[in-house]
Write a protein that holds these residues in place. Structure first.
Motif, PDB file in Angstrom:
ATOM      1  N   ALA A 149       0.843  -1.205   0.000  1.00 47.47           N
ATOM      2  CA  ALA A 149       0.000   0.000   0.000  1.00 47.47           C
ATOM      3  C   ALA A 149       0.873   1.248   0.000  1.00 47.47           C
ATOM      4  CB  ALA A 149      -0.933  -0.014   1.205  1.00 47.47           C
ATOM      5  N   VAL A 150       1.684   1.402  -1.042  1.00 46.60           N
ATOM      6  CA  VAL A 150       2.600   2.542  -1.105  1.00 46.60           C
ATOM      7  C   VAL A 150       1.853   3.765  -1.613  1.00 46.60           C
ATOM      8  CG1 VAL A 150       4.560   1.017  -1.486  1.00 46.60           C
ATOM      9  CG2 VAL A 150       3.385   2.001  -3.448  1.00 46.60           C
ATOM     10  N   SER A 151       2.273   4.919  -1.136  1.00 44.56           N
ATOM     11  CA  SER A 151       1.612   6.169  -1.533  1.00 44.56           C
ATOM     12  C   SER A 151       2.385   6.920  -2.604  1.00 44.56           C
ATOM     13  CB  SER A 151       1.422   7.066  -0.311  1.00 44.56           C
ATOM     14  OG  SER A 151       2.668   7.366   0.285  1.00 44.56           O
ATOM     15  N   ASP A 152       3.641   6.570  -2.846  1.00 45.86           N
ATOM     16  CA  ASP A 152       4.384   7.237  -3.913  1.00 45.86           C
ATOM     17  C   ASP A 152       5.503   6.340  -4.404  1.00 45.86           C
ATOM     18  OD1 ASP A 152       7.212   8.620  -2.696  1.00 45.86           O
ATOM     19  OD2 ASP A 152       5.700   7.986  -1.245  1.00 45.86           O
ATOM     20  N   PHE A 153       5.800   6.424  -5.675  1.00 45.01           N
ATOM     21  CA  PHE A 153       6.903   5.675  -6.254  1.00 45.01           C
ATOM     22  C   PHE A 153       7.286   6.314  -7.584  1.00 45.01           C
ATOM     23  CE2 PHE A 153       2.951   3.552  -7.534  1.00 45.01           C
ATOM     24  CZ  PHE A 153       3.080   3.469  -8.913  1.00 45.01           C
ATOM     25  N   GLU A 154       8.494   5.967  -8.023  1.00 39.86           N
ATOM     26  CA  GLU A 154       8.975   6.370  -9.342  1.00 39.86           C
ATOM     27  C   GLU A 154       9.623   5.157  -9.978  1.00 39.86           C
ATOM     28  OE1 GLU A 154      10.918  10.319 -10.304  1.00 39.86           O
ATOM     29  OE2 GLU A 154      12.646   8.968 -10.513  1.00 39.86           O
ATOM     30  N   VAL A 155       9.203   4.827 -11.179  1.00 45.08           N
ATOM     31  CA  VAL A 155       9.696   3.623 -11.848  1.00 45.08           C
ATOM     32  C   VAL A 155      10.084   3.941 -13.279  1.00 45.08           C
ATOM     33  CG1 VAL A 155       8.433   1.960 -10.441  1.00 45.08           C
ATOM     34  CG2 VAL A 155       7.320   2.973 -12.437  1.00 45.08           C
ATOM     35  N   THR A 156      10.963   3.115 -13.809  1.00 44.88           N
ATOM     36  CA  THR A 156      11.401   3.213 -15.199  1.00 44.88           C
ATOM     37  C   THR A 156      11.038   1.928 -15.922  1.00 44.88           C
ATOM     38  OG1 THR A 156      13.237   4.681 -14.646  1.00 44.88           O
ATOM     39  CG2 THR A 156      13.406   3.454 -16.712  1.00 44.88           C
ATOM     40  N   THR A 157      10.551   2.075 -17.144  1.00 45.17           N
ATOM     41  CA  THR A 157      10.263   0.903 -17.958  1.00 45.17           C
ATOM     42  C   THR A 157      10.840   1.100 -19.350  1.00 45.17           C
ATOM     43  OG1 THR A 157       8.545  -0.590 -18.769  1.00 45.17           O
ATOM     44  CG2 THR A 157       7.994   1.755 -18.677  1.00 45.17           C
ATOM     45  N   MET A 158      11.329   0.006 -19.930  1.00 42.48           N
ATOM     46  CA  MET A 158      11.881   0.030 -21.284  1.00 42.48           C
ATOM     47  C   MET A 158      11.318  -1.107 -22.129  1.00 42.48           C
ATOM     48  SD  MET A 158      15.884   0.778 -20.313  1.00 42.48           S
ATOM     49  CE  MET A 158      16.411   1.041 -21.999  1.00 42.48           C
ATOM     50  N   ARG A 159      10.455  -1.951 -21.519  1.00 47.53           N
ATOM     51  CA  ARG A 159       9.855  -3.061 -22.250  1.00 47.53           C
ATOM     52  C   ARG A 159       8.340  -2.914 -22.177  1.00 47.53           C
ATOM     53  NH1 ARG A 159      13.719  -7.491 -19.332  1.00 47.53           N
ATOM     54  NH2 ARG A 159      12.804  -6.429 -17.554  1.00 47.53           N
ATOM     55  N   PRO A 160       7.632  -3.196 -23.233  1.00 37.23           N
ATOM     56  CA  PRO A 160       6.177  -2.958 -23.239  1.00 37.23           C
ATOM     57  C   PRO A 160       5.418  -3.814 -22.247  1.00 37.23           C
ATOM     58  CG  PRO A 160       6.887  -4.098 -25.249  1.00 37.23           C
ATOM     59  CD  PRO A 160       8.125  -3.652 -24.554  1.00 37.23           C
ATOM     60  N   TRP A 161       5.996  -4.939 -21.801  1.00 38.65           N
ATOM     61  CA  TRP A 161       5.289  -5.791 -20.842  1.00 38.65           C
ATOM     62  C   TRP A 161       5.592  -5.433 -19.392  1.00 38.65           C
ATOM     63  CZ3 TRP A 161       8.615  -7.661 -24.657  1.00 38.65           C
ATOM     64  CH2 TRP A 161       9.922  -7.962 -24.233  1.00 38.65           C
ATOM     65  N   ASP A 162       6.516  -4.529 -19.143  1.00 38.73           N
ATOM     66  CA  ASP A 162       6.799  -4.072 -17.776  1.00 38.73           C
ATOM     67  C   ASP A 162       5.966  -2.822 -17.528  1.00 38.73           C
ATOM     68  OD1 ASP A 162       8.647  -6.105 -17.633  1.00 38.73           O
ATOM     69  OD2 ASP A 162      10.358  -4.818 -18.119  1.00 38.73           O
ATOM     70  N   ARG A 163       4.699  -3.001 -17.147  1.00 47.49           N
ATOM     71  CA  ARG A 163       3.800  -1.847 -17.112  1.00 47.49           C
ATOM     72  C   ARG A 163       2.800  -1.838 -15.955  1.00 47.49           C
ATOM     73  NH1 ARG A 163      -0.980  -3.252 -20.077  1.00 47.49           N
ATOM     74  NH2 ARG A 163      -0.832  -5.303 -21.044  1.00 47.49           N
ATOM     75  N   HIS A 164       2.943  -2.786 -15.005  1.00 47.90           N
ATOM     76  CA  HIS A 164       2.035  -2.783 -13.850  1.00 47.90           C
ATOM     77  C   HIS A 164       2.877  -2.607 -12.590  1.00 47.90           C
ATOM     78  CE1 HIS A 164      -2.033  -4.168 -12.174  1.00 47.90           C
ATOM     79  NE2 HIS A 164      -1.342  -3.618 -11.203  1.00 47.90           N
ATOM     80  N   PHE A 165       2.625  -1.500 -11.851  1.00 47.06           N
ATOM     81  CA  PHE A 165       3.385  -1.180 -10.644  1.00 47.06           C
ATOM     82  C   PHE A 165       2.414  -0.773  -9.541  1.00 47.06           C
ATOM     83  CE2 PHE A 165       5.814  -0.024 -14.430  1.00 47.06           C
ATOM     84  CZ  PHE A 165       6.965  -0.786 -14.268  1.00 47.06           C
ATOM     85  N   TRP A 166       2.319  -1.606  -8.528  1.00 45.83           N
ATOM     86  CA  TRP A 166       1.438  -1.357  -7.397  1.00 45.83           C
ATOM     87  C   TRP A 166       0.015  -1.048  -7.885  1.00 45.83           C
ATOM     88  CZ3 TRP A 166       6.596   0.303  -7.133  1.00 45.83           C
ATOM     89  CH2 TRP A 166       7.352  -0.323  -6.126  1.00 45.83           C
ATOM     90  N   TRP A 167      -0.468   0.170  -7.729  1.00 49.27           N
ATOM     91  CA  TRP A 167      -1.845   0.501  -8.088  1.00 49.27           C
ATOM     92  C   TRP A 167      -1.960   1.171  -9.460  1.00 49.27           C
ATOM     93  CZ3 TRP A 167      -1.439   5.725  -8.626  1.00 49.27           C
ATOM     94  CH2 TRP A 167      -0.503   6.395  -7.828  1.00 49.27           C
ATOM     95  N   LEU A 168      -0.879   1.173 -10.230  1.00 47.10           N
ATOM     96  CA  LEU A 168      -0.857   1.863 -11.522  1.00 47.10           C
ATOM     97  C   LEU A 168      -0.593   0.876 -12.648  1.00 47.10           C
ATOM     98  CD1 LEU A 168      -0.778   4.509 -13.191  1.00 47.10           C
ATOM     99  CD2 LEU A 168       1.691   4.576 -12.737  1.00 47.10           C
ATOM    100  N   GLN A 169      -1.397   0.967 -13.697  1.00 45.33           N
ATOM    101  CA  GLN A 169      -1.189   0.140 -14.885  1.00 45.33           C
ATOM    102  C   GLN A 169      -1.059   1.035 -16.100  1.00 45.33           C
ATOM    103  OE1 GLN A 169      -3.758  -3.301 -15.368  1.00 45.33           O
ATOM    104  NE2 GLN A 169      -3.870  -2.967 -17.576  1.00 45.33           N
ATOM    105  N   LEU A 170       0.061   0.898 -16.814  1.00 45.00           N
ATOM    106  CA  LEU A 170       0.275   1.631 -18.059  1.00 45.00           C
ATOM    107  C   LEU A 170      -0.245   0.763 -19.197  1.00 45.00           C
ATOM    108  CD1 LEU A 170       3.965   2.712 -17.328  1.00 45.00           C
ATOM    109  CD2 LEU A 170       1.860   3.941 -16.747  1.00 45.00           C
ATOM    110  N   ASN A 171      -1.351   1.179 -19.782  1.00 46.21           N
ATOM    111  CA  ASN A 171      -1.979   0.339 -20.803  1.00 46.21           C
ATOM    112  C   ASN A 171      -1.277   0.422 -22.150  1.00 46.21           C
ATOM    113  OD1 ASN A 171      -3.993  -0.362 -18.922  1.00 46.21           O
ATOM    114  ND2 ASN A 171      -5.136   1.503 -19.407  1.00 46.21           N
ATOM    115  N   ASP A 172      -0.504   1.494 -22.367  1.00 49.89           N
ATOM    116  CA  ASP A 172       0.140   1.671 -23.665  1.00 49.89           C
ATOM    117  C   ASP A 172       1.466   2.390 -23.446  1.00 49.89           C
ATOM    118  OD1 ASP A 172       0.708   1.833 -26.334  1.00 49.89           O
ATOM    119  OD2 ASP A 172      -0.541   3.603 -26.690  1.00 49.89           O
TER     120      ASP A 172
END
Length: 844
Positions: free
Chosen positions: A708-731
């Motif tokens: 139950a984190v309230s803040d984070f910063e993540v880096t992605t370089m692959r299209p399948w690395d896109r779900h982080f905690w409560w956030l999903q990058l659909n595209d």
């Protein structure tokens, strides 16, 4: 196994004869029938091919430079360690500690120095003719092809790849310390063997006990000198080699008829107290692991006539507590039966409800045990109050058993519908038919305990719902399973701990094998060999109460990690299947691996940081995406690295294989938000480092996933690395990704860095905000970080605040439980932006 261990202790009792005070007999009486606790209580392993006998980490260190003791914050290191010279690369950021055979490197913020006055432990030197660098006939070595065992003079031959081709070299132990032995190259001039200036350390516990004693005796000048022989016993006690200490203490009685009785008694007392502490500490560890039968067996077989008064009080107290707990459970079972009987008396409940209540009563009476009795705490507390009506009592009983004491209530009308609601929840999770699942949702709408709040509470305590085949023949809790929905149906192995109980949530290690190893090796590394006598394993995972899962992440004909999605798919699907099949604590899942498997674990840990309580790469290199993803472990993902000090990557002629680890460690040390530790074994190369296993378990012991984190910063370089905690990058934008197959062709490696935060506005509203989220995004919502009774604000890519009313959704909860299978942390709703906003409120 117990019989064999008892025989071993009996042999130690009579090995050297006995007259006068027989300490071996004393310790036999102390732990008779306990299964070799004196020798195996800490080790819990041995017999693993190529590793020898390995016990626990010792509490001894050598002083380097400044004599200061380190105290660690947030680290499970209990060694008395001393501050060494600052790190050459950056004296401000990293602390470098020499602890026995290894260097522990960690951020300076994690340690504070205090004076320490502990005397140096007894150590011995073996006389060897050490080869110098100038005299060496070999200037470079590669992998070790074959290793012969040490002899009693501390020497062994090794067959290694060298700059002159494969050669036999000679190594010799030059120093024996209770925690480590120093190994150096031996000068063999004129004897036809080649020479190399080795200088490394291995754990003393890796030396077999009988051989260790022979080495110690060869290290002293006079076997007829009582003081030198006494130092050998002191050494063995400090090294926690109690069986050997017993035999040597007995032999002192035989060899020295005129020994100093007072000094001998002090040594005996020290041995007695040390071994008793070991047994009692083991009791605590086994109790914590839920191994009640093992604890009782140990306690019942400790002889009260031969232990100190303090230990005797402790033993009796523990036995009394166990007996009282058993009596309490019997009383509670009787109270449960009486409560159900009182509620049924004089009431026409109908056939269906009568059957449901009867089934639940039988379940509670049958399954009530120390792992689940706390569910009835509210019922017990309220039952002691006068005037509690039968309907209120049965409501507290039913709701407490099904949802836990914190959620127990006294509304019987709702409570009785919890029984059907739980049954429907399990049916939904087991169903493969979408139409059937929709029918279950409709039925849940019609019953009072079918609301999202009740479903989430019920999910926390449901038992594993997916059936598994029986364990492998001749084993206790060892399974060979397959991932049917993954291409190739890869195998994954599972080893459950002793006295496994589905009512207890167990921590898990997902262990990934080296590219040329096997999942079977990982099971044995973490939990020892399977006993042919009784089917149990006696490794550290069993002792600590962990489930070990070893998936085969490799594709056919794969010779190095390709960084494609297959390995991550196998690892995460294995986790999901275990959540469905076994009682697993989703907040205590650790990802580990050896060699290339450690590289895979490092990569998957960073690309899925929300899944793990910690990551343990062992002898792993860092390549491709790992340096770019390092920021993903910031704040929320602890890491424990184990490697050899001289472990180098393959030749630079191999594309992309460069040693990026030191730069990564410096990057992590540059921020106060990283939680990591690096363990480097002095002079060692790429190995499996079994001697570090207890340190790893100590580190994992109190760690929990940050979900139950309230803040984070993540880096992605692959299209399948896109779900982080409560956030999903659909595209994920294609111009900000680099596919693994194009890695070496890309002229510029770009990435997408996403910042996300949940905060509360001045008006008291929950606000989700994301920067750089791409063109389509989904927010997953749970009451753990948002008040779902009020409107929620969503700010996306610095845009305006969009308001949405988020109603808890049965469909979202049930589908999330079915797919992610995280019963502790289900999502309740979602909001999606894709050319406009939609929410889960629109679901049927």
């Amino acid at each position: 196994m117990l019989a064999a261990c008892q025989s071993t202790l009996l042999e130690s009792r009579w090995a050297n004869g006995s007259h006068g005070l027989d300490v071996g007999q004393w310790l036999w009486l102390l732990v008779r029938g306990v299964g070799c606790l004196v020798s195996l209580v800490v080790c819990g392993m041995g017999g693993l091919s190529g590793t020898g006998f390995v016990c626990g980490q010792q509490s001894n260190s050598t002083i380097e430079h400044t004599p200061t003791k380190l105290q660690f914050s947030g680290l499970a290191i209990e060694d008395r360690a001393f501050l060494s010279a600052p790190s050459k690369s950056d004296p401000e950021r990293l602390v470098n500690i020499l602890v026995g055979p290894k260097r522990v490197i960690l951020p300076a913020k994690s340690a504070t120095a205090q004076p320490d006055v502990k005397p140096a432990p007894v150590s011995f030197e073996l006389r060897q003719s050490v080869v110098s660098r100038q005299a060496a006939s070999i200037v470079a070595i590669g992998s070790t092809l074959q290793t012969m065992p040490f002899n009693e003079y501390g020497r062994r031959r090794v067959f290694v790849d060298t700059n002159q081709g494969p050669k036999w070299l000679l190594q010799g132990i030059t120093k024996l310390d209770p925690s480590y032995v120093q190994v150096q190259g031996v000068d063999m001039a004129g004897k036809g063997l080649f020479e190399f200036p080795y200088d490394f350390r291995i754990a003393t516990a890796a030396i077999p006990g009988e051989l260790l004693v022979k080495m110690l005796k060869n290290a002293i000048d006079d076997l007829g000198d009582y003081q030198q022989r006494e130092k050998i016993v002191e050494f063995l006690i400090t090294a926690e080699r109690y069986n050997e200490a017993i035999r040597e203490l007995n032999q002192l009685q035989v060899d020295f008829g005129d020994l100093d009785t007072e000094r001998f008694d002090l040594l005996k007392t020290r041995l007695v107290n040390a071994s008793a502490r070991l047994v009692l500490n083991e009791l605590d560890r086994r109790w914590e692991a839920g191994q009640w039968l093992t604890v009782r067996n140990i306690l019942e077989n400790i002889d009260p006539q031969n232990i100190s008064p303090e230990t005797l009080v402790d033993v009796r107290t523990r036995l009394r507590d166990i007996d009282e707990a058993a009596v309490e459970l019997d009383r509670l079972r009787a109270a449960v039966q009486a409560t159900f009987a009182a509620y049924r008396m004089g009431r026409d409940l109908g056939e269906a409800l009568t059957v449901d209540l009867q089934g639940l009563e039988e379940e509670i009476v049958r399954d009530l045990n120390p792992n689940n009795r706390d569910r009835l705490a509210t019922y017990v507390l309220r039952s002691n109050a006068e005037g509690l009506q039968p309907e209120n009592a049965v409501s507290l009983l039913i709701s407490g058993w099904l949802m836990g004491a914190a959620d127990a209530f006294d509304n019987v009308t709702v409570a009785v519908t919890l029984i059907e609601s739980r049954a429907l929840l399990v049916r939904y999770l087991q169903s493969t038919d979408p139409a059937e699942r929709m029918e279950i949702i409709e039925r849940l709408r019609q019953i009072e305990a079918g609301s999202p709040r009740y479903l989430a509470a019920l999910a926390r305590l449901i038992l594993p719902w997916k059936a598994v085949p029986p364990p492998e023949a001749g084993s206790q809790g060892f399974f060979r399973l397959r991932l049917d929905d993954v291409p190739g149906q890869p195998e994954y192995l599972v080893q459950l701990p002793p006295e496994y109980d589905p009512y207890k949530k167990y921590p898990v290690v997902i262990a990934l094998c080296d590219i040329q190893s096997s999942p079977q090796f990982e099971i044995e590394w973490w939990d020892g060999d399977l006993s042919s006598a009784d089917g149990y394993r006696t490794g550290q995972a069993s002792r600590q109460g962990y489930v070990v899962v070893a998936p085969d992440w490799r594709k056919p004909q794969e010779y190095e990690y390709s960084y494609d999605p297959y390995a991550a798919l196998v690892a995460t699907r294995s986790l999901r299947e275990c959540l469905r099949c076994f009682s697993v604590d989703a907040d205590r899942v650790f990802l580990a691996g050896h060699g290339v498997g450690g590289e895979v674990a490092w990569d998957i840990g960073l690309s899925h940081p929300d899944l793990w309580a910690g990551v343990v790469p062992i002898s792993a290199l860092a390549d491709r995406y790992i340096p770019f993803y390092t920021n993903n472990s910031r704040k929320h993902l602890p890491m424990y690295f184990v490697l050899g000090e001289n472990h180098l990557p393959p030749s630079r002629g191999m594309i992309g294989k460069f040693d990026k680890r030191e730069g990564i460690f410096q990057q992590m040390a540059g921020s106060i938000h990283y939680n990591f530790i690096v363990v480097k074994y002095v002079g060692r190369r790429s190995e499996h480092f079994l001697e570090e296993i207890i340190g790893i378990f100590d580190w994992m012991r109190n760690r929990r996933r940050s979900f139950a984190v309230s803040d984070f910063e993540v880096t992605t370089m692959r299209p399948w690395d896109r779900h982080f905690w409560w956030l999903q990058l659909n595209d994920v934008p294609s111009n900000l990704t680099v596919a693994p197959q194009a890695w070496n062709l890309a002229s510029e490696r770009k990435s997408l860095t996403v910042s996300a935060e949940i905060n509360t506005t001045q008006a008291g509203q929950t606000r989700f905000s994301v920067r750089n989220g791409g063109d389509s995004i989904t927010f997953w919502v749970s009451p753990r970080w948002a008040n779902m009774d009020d409107e929620i604000l969503f700010a996306w890519n610095r845009g305006r605040n969009d308001k949405a009313s988020m109603s808890p959704s049965r469909t979202v909860i049930l589908e999330d439980l079915r797919t992610r299978s995280d019963t502790l942390n289900p999502f309740w709703a979602w909001a999606r932006y894709d050319k406009g906003w939609t929410t889960s409120n629109e679901l049927p």
